[in-house]
Design an enzyme around this catalytic site. Structure first.
Site: not given
Ligand code: ACO
Length: 318
Positions: A114, A245, A275
């Site tokens: 990520c 993020h 996500n």
């Protein structure tokens, strides 16, 4: 004057299929209310059968090039941040290079889950400032839907697919990447991983200790954002936008609070995208620009954490 990596263009691509939380209610023991209240996620995009990470990365790249008013012939280097390569090798970046018909320069992938886009951005910044490349296409592209155990309610509801891209160009002046800050700590490798690869001969499924990740995220994201701002000679008061993020609205708001910044200064897309791992920051930058939030000259702080653990941040004067 200082040579900096300046953002010339930004773009994104989201797969056509939108999966609302209600689709999960029919399949597993969960509810729209649980997913919204714990994560902020309302829907996510999922790739079509046969649609690859390369395909969505190339679409985002074309959008960023169009926004920059450039063609692929103008690009010296291409970096893709991804943890969902279509094949073990060649890199997604090489596949995108072929797909775009880019015959010059070089291409490679960065894998920091990520946090991958922050690591790719920092690499691109280094290539530009060292004179290795003047225009770099940096893409974050993921098909995390292919890593899901769809029976696992603790992970399958959290992720989505998508791609975003930036075109960076070396230029002297005040705009560009002002500072960045990278970290990893492999002692925490078991908190978030995929149980497949060459050791198993399978792609595997994502496994996560959600609560532990949450705890590390808030603390480490606020700290790295603070360090990047300090390196840039700025403070939280100078920040126009945080582009975090997009994993979980509660992580996003707790981090903003620790930084002493109101949610009005945060670009939030997690409700629509879920996500998307390394794609989430370039996607949010592109959507933030489209919405009229991010404007030329704004100070933008990006920050991310993910598997590894790997985390980091960057400060950009847009
Ligand atoms: N629907 C309904 N119930 C669920 C679901 C679901 N989809 N998922 C878990 N539950 C249940 C659990 O089984 C548990 O039940 P139990 O008490 O009977 O055992 C209960 O909900 C509470 O579970 P917790 O894990 O404690 O819930 P929490 O409030 O911590 O929320 C979450 C879980 C959303 C995963 C949270 O911990 C989180 O967001 N962590 C960060 C993880 C993350 O974002 N990872 C992404 C990758 S890393 C990154 O990008 C930062």
């Amino acid at each position: 004057m200082t040579l900096r990596a300046v953002v010339k263009g930004v773009g994104h691509y989201l797969p056509e299929r939108v999966v609302p939380n209600s689709e999960f209610e029919a399949r597993i023991d969960t509810s729209d209310e649980w997913i919204r209240s714990r994560t902020g996620i309302e829907r996510r995009h999922i790739v079509a059968e046969g649609q690859t990470t390369t395909d969505i990365a190339a679409r985002a790249a074309r959008a960023a090039l169009a926004d920059a008013g450039l063609t692929v012939a103008d690009i010296d280097a291409l970096i893709v941040a991804t943890s969902t390569p279509d094949l073990t090798f060649p890199s997604v970046a090489s596949m995108v290079q072929g797909e775009l018909g880019m015959e010059q320069g070089f291409a490679f992938d960065v894998q920091a889950v990520c946090a991958g886009f922050i690591f790719a951005l920092t690499n691109a910044d280094g290539l530009i400032r060292s004179g290795q490349a003047n225009r770099v296409l940096v893409i974050g592209a993921e098909t995390f839907s292919r890593l899901m155990d769809w029976e696992d309610r603790t992970t399958s509801v959290l992720f989505g697919d998508g791609a975003g891209a930036l075109v960076l160009e070396g230029a002297e002046g005040e705009r560009g990447i002002l500072a960045s800050d990278l970290h990893s700590d492999g002692r925490f490798r078991d908190l978030l991983y995929v149980d497949g690869g060459t050791s198993t001969g399978t792609t595997g499924h994502l496994k996560m200790q959600g609560r532990e990740i949450f705890r590390h995220a808030v603390e480490k994201l606020a700290a790295t954002a603070h360090t990047s701002l300090e390196k840039a000679g700025l403070s939280a008061d100078d920040v126009d936008w945080i582009v975090p993020h997009q994993a979980n609205l509660r992580i996003i708001s707790a981090t903003a609070q620790r930084m002493g910044l109101p949610m009005e200064k945060v670009v939030v897309t997690v409700q629509d995208h879920g996500n998307t791992s390394a794609a989430s920051i370039p996607l949010a930058l592109s959507v933030g620009k489209e919405r009229g939030q991010i404007k030329q000259g704004d100070v933008v702080v990006t920050e991310a954490i993910g598997g590894g653990l790997a985390w980091g941040s960057a400060v950009i004067r847009w």
